[in-house]
Design a protein around this motif. Sequence first.
Motif, PDB file in Angstrom:
ATOM      1  N   MET A  15       0.839  -1.195   0.000  1.00 40.57           N
ATOM      2  CA  MET A  15       0.000   0.000   0.000  1.00 40.57           C
ATOM      3  C   MET A  15       0.876   1.247   0.000  1.00 40.57           C
ATOM      4  SD  MET A  15      -1.486  -0.272   3.902  1.00 40.57           S
ATOM      5  CE  MET A  15      -0.400  -0.448   5.333  1.00 40.57           C
ATOM      6  N   ASN A  16       0.368   2.312  -0.634  1.00 42.19           N
ATOM      7  CA  ASN A  16       1.058   3.596  -0.609  1.00 42.19           C
ATOM      8  C   ASN A  16       0.619   4.380   0.627  1.00 42.19           C
ATOM      9  OD1 ASN A  16      -1.471   4.783  -1.210  1.00 42.19           O
ATOM     10  ND2 ASN A  16      -1.087   4.627  -3.423  1.00 42.19           N
ATOM     11  N   ASP A  17       1.096   5.592   0.748  1.00 40.84           N
ATOM     12  CA  ASP A  17       0.809   6.392   1.947  1.00 40.84           C
ATOM     13  C   ASP A  17      -0.680   6.694   2.100  1.00 40.84           C
ATOM     14  OD1 ASP A  17       3.420   6.409   2.758  1.00 40.84           O
ATOM     15  OD2 ASP A  17       3.878   8.399   1.957  1.00 40.84           O
ATOM     16  N   LEU A  18      -1.348   7.025   0.990  1.00 36.25           N
ATOM     17  CA  LEU A  18      -2.781   7.330   1.055  1.00 36.25           C
ATOM     18  C   LEU A  18      -3.569   6.108   1.512  1.00 36.25           C
ATOM     19  CD1 LEU A  18      -5.175   9.208   0.556  1.00 36.25           C
ATOM     20  CD2 LEU A  18      -5.142   8.497  -1.855  1.00 36.25           C
ATOM     21  N   GLN A  19      -3.246   4.963   0.975  1.00 39.59           N
ATOM     22  CA  GLN A  19      -3.924   3.734   1.373  1.00 39.59           C
ATOM     23  C   GLN A  19      -3.633   3.390   2.827  1.00 39.59           C
ATOM     24  OE1 GLN A  19      -2.181   1.442  -1.753  1.00 39.59           O
ATOM     25  NE2 GLN A  19      -4.022   1.493  -3.034  1.00 39.59           N
ATOM     26  N   ALA A  62      -4.352  -6.092  25.908  1.00 38.84           N
ATOM     27  CA  ALA A  62      -5.412  -6.597  25.024  1.00 38.84           C
ATOM     28  C   ALA A  62      -6.767  -6.128  25.521  1.00 38.84           C
ATOM     29  CB  ALA A  62      -5.351  -8.123  24.966  1.00 38.84           C
ATOM     30  N   CYS A  63      -7.352  -5.133  24.847  1.00 35.50           N
ATOM     31  CA  CYS A  63      -8.588  -4.514  25.339  1.00 35.50           C
ATOM     32  C   CYS A  63      -9.664  -4.397  24.265  1.00 35.50           C
ATOM     33  CB  CYS A  63      -8.281  -3.137  25.911  1.00 35.50           C
ATOM     34  SG  CYS A  63      -7.645  -1.982  24.665  1.00 35.50           S
ATOM     35  N   THR A  64      -9.405  -4.947  23.070  1.00 36.36           N
ATOM     36  CA  THR A  64     -10.370  -4.784  21.996  1.00 36.36           C
ATOM     37  C   THR A  64     -10.347  -6.014  21.088  1.00 36.36           C
ATOM     38  OG1 THR A  64     -11.113  -3.289  20.236  1.00 36.36           O
ATOM     39  CG2 THR A  64      -8.734  -3.635  20.424  1.00 36.36           C
ATOM     40  N   ARG A  65     -11.215  -6.021  20.111  1.00 35.42           N
ATOM     41  CA  ARG A  65     -11.164  -7.082  19.092  1.00 35.42           C
ATOM     42  C   ARG A  65     -10.228  -6.618  17.981  1.00 35.42           C
ATOM     43  NH1 ARG A  65     -14.197 -11.275  16.688  1.00 35.42           N
ATOM     44  NH2 ARG A  65     -16.025 -11.046  18.058  1.00 35.42           N
ATOM     45  N   ILE A  66      -9.272  -7.457  17.631  1.00 33.88           N
ATOM     46  CA  ILE A  66      -8.386  -7.147  16.525  1.00 33.88           C
ATOM     47  C   ILE A  66      -8.767  -7.992  15.311  1.00 33.88           C
ATOM     48  CG2 ILE A  66      -6.484  -6.448  18.015  1.00 33.88           C
ATOM     49  CD1 ILE A  66      -5.161  -9.178  17.409  1.00 33.88           C
ATOM     50  N   HIS A  67      -8.348  -7.538  14.138  1.00 33.09           N
ATOM     51  CA  HIS A  67      -8.542  -8.335  12.938  1.00 33.09           C
ATOM     52  C   HIS A  67      -7.676  -9.575  13.005  1.00 33.09           C
ATOM     53  CE1 HIS A  67      -7.825  -9.659   8.809  1.00 33.09           C
ATOM     54  NE2 HIS A  67      -8.950  -9.038   8.446  1.00 33.09           N
ATOM     55  N   GLY A  68      -6.395  -9.388  13.333  1.00 32.18           N
ATOM     56  CA  GLY A  68      -5.499 -10.507  13.564  1.00 32.18           C
ATOM     57  C   GLY A  68      -4.679 -10.938  12.362  1.00 32.18           C
ATOM     58  N   ASP A  69      -5.027 -10.445  11.163  1.00 29.31           N
ATOM     59  CA  ASP A  69      -4.275 -10.796   9.955  1.00 29.31           C
ATOM     60  C   ASP A  69      -4.456  -9.688   8.926  1.00 29.31           C
ATOM     61  OD1 ASP A  69      -2.652 -12.212   8.262  1.00 29.31           O
ATOM     62  OD2 ASP A  69      -4.107 -13.761   7.759  1.00 29.31           O
ATOM     63  N   ALA A  70      -4.259  -8.452   9.368  1.00 30.98           N
ATOM     64  CA  ALA A  70      -4.571  -7.271   8.553  1.00 30.98           C
ATOM     65  C   ALA A  70      -3.430  -6.932   7.601  1.00 30.98           C
ATOM     66  CB  ALA A  70      -4.895  -6.083   9.462  1.00 30.98           C
ATOM     67  N   LYS A  71      -3.205  -7.801   6.614  1.00 32.49           N
ATOM     68  CA  LYS A  71      -2.204  -7.547   5.584  1.00 32.49           C
ATOM     69  C   LYS A  71      -2.906  -7.186   4.279  1.00 32.49           C
ATOM     70  CE  LYS A  71      -1.851 -12.431   4.225  1.00 32.49           C
ATOM     71  NZ  LYS A  71      -0.954 -13.587   4.052  1.00 32.49           N
ATOM     72  N   GLY A  72      -2.121  -6.773   3.288  1.00 29.48           N
ATOM     73  CA  GLY A  72      -2.685  -6.282   2.043  1.00 29.48           C
ATOM     74  C   GLY A  72      -3.621  -7.247   1.351  1.00 29.48           C
ATOM     75  N   TRP A  73      -3.277  -8.536   1.341  1.00 32.88           N
ATOM     76  CA  TRP A  73      -4.123  -9.509   0.659  1.00 32.88           C
ATOM     77  C   TRP A  73      -5.472  -9.695   1.356  1.00 32.88           C
ATOM     78  CZ3 TRP A  73      -2.992 -10.197  -4.063  1.00 32.88           C
ATOM     79  CH2 TRP A  73      -1.668 -10.282  -4.509  1.00 32.88           C
ATOM     80  N   THR A  84       3.966  -3.214   8.805  1.00 29.90           N
ATOM     81  CA  THR A  84       5.184  -3.966   8.518  1.00 29.90           C
ATOM     82  C   THR A  84       5.018  -4.851   7.294  1.00 29.90           C
ATOM     83  OG1 THR A  84       5.660  -4.011  10.895  1.00 29.90           O
ATOM     84  CG2 THR A  84       6.923  -5.511   9.506  1.00 29.90           C
ATOM     85  N   THR A  85       3.869  -5.497   7.169  1.00 28.02           N
ATOM     86  CA  THR A  85       3.675  -6.445   6.073  1.00 28.02           C
ATOM     87  C   THR A  85       3.265  -5.790   4.768  1.00 28.02           C
ATOM     88  OG1 THR A  85       1.342  -6.792   6.635  1.00 28.02           O
ATOM     89  CG2 THR A  85       2.937  -8.286   7.651  1.00 28.02           C
ATOM     90  N   THR A  86       2.751  -4.552   4.814  1.00 23.46           N
ATOM     91  CA  THR A  86       2.052  -4.040   3.643  1.00 23.46           C
ATOM     92  C   THR A  86       2.523  -2.679   3.151  1.00 23.46           C
ATOM     93  OG1 THR A  86       0.134  -5.242   4.511  1.00 23.46           O
ATOM     94  CG2 THR A  86      -0.261  -3.849   2.631  1.00 23.46           C
ATOM     95  N   LEU A  87       3.262  -1.920   3.940  1.00 23.78           N
ATOM     96  CA  LEU A  87       3.820  -0.681   3.404  1.00 23.78           C
ATOM     97  C   LEU A  87       4.779  -1.009   2.257  1.00 23.78           C
ATOM     98  CD1 LEU A  87       4.653   1.475   6.572  1.00 23.78           C
ATOM     99  CD2 LEU A  87       3.022   2.045   4.755  1.00 23.78           C
ATOM    100  N   SER A  88       4.808  -0.143   1.276  1.00 25.84           N
ATOM    101  CA  SER A  88       5.792  -0.317   0.212  1.00 25.84           C
ATOM    102  C   SER A  88       7.184  -0.118   0.803  1.00 25.84           C
ATOM    103  CB  SER A  88       5.535   0.699  -0.902  1.00 25.84           C
ATOM    104  OG  SER A  88       5.648   2.019  -0.400  1.00 25.84           O
ATOM    105  N   GLY A  89       8.188  -0.576   0.077  1.00 27.58           N
ATOM    106  CA  GLY A  89       9.548  -0.480   0.591  1.00 27.58           C
ATOM    107  C   GLY A  89       9.953   0.931   0.947  1.00 27.58           C
ATOM    108  N   ASP A  90       9.594   1.899   0.094  1.00 27.77           N
ATOM    109  CA  ASP A  90       9.985   3.281   0.366  1.00 27.77           C
ATOM    110  C   ASP A  90       9.102   3.938   1.417  1.00 27.77           C
ATOM    111  OD1 ASP A  90       7.669   3.638  -1.052  1.00 27.77           O
ATOM    112  OD2 ASP A  90       8.512   4.925  -2.604  1.00 27.77           O
ATOM    113  N   GLY A  91       8.039   3.244   1.844  1.00 31.46           N
ATOM    114  CA  GLY A  91       7.146   3.812   2.861  1.00 31.46           C
ATOM    115  C   GLY A  91       7.451   3.346   4.273  1.00 31.46           C
ATOM    116  N   LEU A  92       8.352   2.377   4.421  1.00 31.34           N
ATOM    117  CA  LEU A  92       8.631   1.808   5.740  1.00 31.34           C
ATOM    118  C   LEU A  92       9.145   2.856   6.724  1.00 31.34           C
ATOM    119  CD1 LEU A  92      10.269  -1.568   4.680  1.00 31.34           C
ATOM    120  CD2 LEU A  92       8.098  -1.297   5.893  1.00 31.34           C
TER     121      LEU A  92
END
Length: 407
Positions: free
Chosen positions: A176-180, A265-276, A309-317
Motif C-alpha cells: 500500500m502507498n501512503d494514502l492507502q 489486550a482490550c479490543t477485538r483485533i482483525h489478527g491478519d490485517a495484511k494487504g491480501w 510492517t507487512t504491507t507498506l511499500s519499501g519506500d514507505g517503511l
Amino acid sequence: MYLPMITDITIKMSLPKERYPDPKKFDEKLYNNLTFLPNNITLDIHFIQKHINPQAKDWSIPRESIIRGMQANMFTIKVLDDKNETTSYMAKRIVPRELPEKASEEIWKEFVQSVRKEIDFYSDVVKPEHQNIRCLFPKVYYSDGTPKQLDSSPQETSFIIVMEDLCENYYQSPFMNDLQAESVMKCLAKLHAHYWNIDPCMERGGFWVLERRLKRNEIENAEETWSKFLERFPEVNNLDPEIKNIGRQIKERSRELDEFVSAGACTRIHGDAKGWNMFFSKEGSDVLLIDMQWTGKGHPLQDVAYSLTTTLSGDGLNRMEKHLNTYVENLKFELDKKNISINTDDLRNSFDKVWMDYARMIVTGLWKNLNKKSIEKNKSKVGPSMINRSMEHVIFITNRLARLLHV
C-alpha cells in the motif's frame, strides 16, 4: 461424508515443499468440485435464487476467476438476472483436502478453528449493535460450514463464504502507498473503538500469540533458525554487529513481549490485517477488510504493527511512525464519541514492544525457510506479504529489531 467428490484424495501430513500453489497451474479437479458445498448442498440456480439473487435465471463460474491460496481458494460466481444484467459475486472456499499440506494434524485443527471464527464473526456482525462497522466489510450473502463436531477431524470439514464482488471499484495488492495506509489506519481505529473494553474472557486473536507458536518449537530453536537465516543472507549480517544476536535476544525476551501485549489486550483485533486481506478502493480513500479467521481479543497496536510492517511499500517503511500517529488520532476521535478517554502518549510508546512481539514471529517462524530464490518466486504469488517478497523489508525489519533489542 460431507464432500463425497473428494473422498479419494489422500492427505500426507508432511512438511509442504511449496507453501503457495503455483498460479500458472490450473487445477481441473478443484474447478469441477466448486459446486459441492458443505452439508451436501449444491451450488446451482436454486441455491443462487434463494441466497444471492432471487431474480437469477442463469449463472457460471469463469475458469480464469479461480485464485488458489494456502488457506483458501477463491472464485467468482457470475449471475444473469431476468433483465439480462450480469452481476459478479466472490466465493471463498475452505476445504482442507483441497489446500496445500500442513505440518501436522494439530496445526490443521488450529486452522479449522480459525475458519470457524470467521464464520461466527460474519454471523455476529449482522446484529443491530454492530451496524456502524458493517461498512468496514464486504456484504456477505451466505456463510456456512460442516457441523462443529467435525472440527476435530479437519479433513472432513468444509466451509464456504459468498460475498459481494468488489473488483469493479476495489482491488487487492500486497503493498500500500501512503494514502492507502492512512485509510487502513482509520479503518482499524474504527474497528478497535467499536469493540473497546471487550469481554476479557474472549480468546486472543492473531496467529503469532506465543502459546500458539510454542508447539512449533520456534522459540526453542530461535538461535539456530536465525544463524541459518544469516547464512542465507550474509549481506544482512554485515549491517549491524547486533544483528547476529537477534536469535538469542528474541528467545530471552519472547515471554516478556507476549505478556506485555496480553496485558494491553482490550479490543477485538482483525489478527491478519495484511494487504491480501484488504480491498483498496481505486481512488484510494476507502478500504474493506476480509479474512477474519484470526480475529479475537488483542492489543490494538497488533493490527497496526502488523499491517504497516507487512504491507507498506519499501519506500514507505520509514514513514511508519507517521501512520501510527494517524491511527492514534483517529482512535481517540472514535473513542471520544463513546466518552472513553485514553492516554495517547502511553499508546504510542507501547508500539515498539508490540512491534517486537510480531517481529519475533517473523524471525523465528515466517523467515525459517526464506531465501533469495523464494523471495523472487513470492513476487508472482497471491498470499505472501511484503516481508516475504522484498529485500527492503528484510533489511528494514532486521535493522529495526536489532536496534530495539539492544536498547
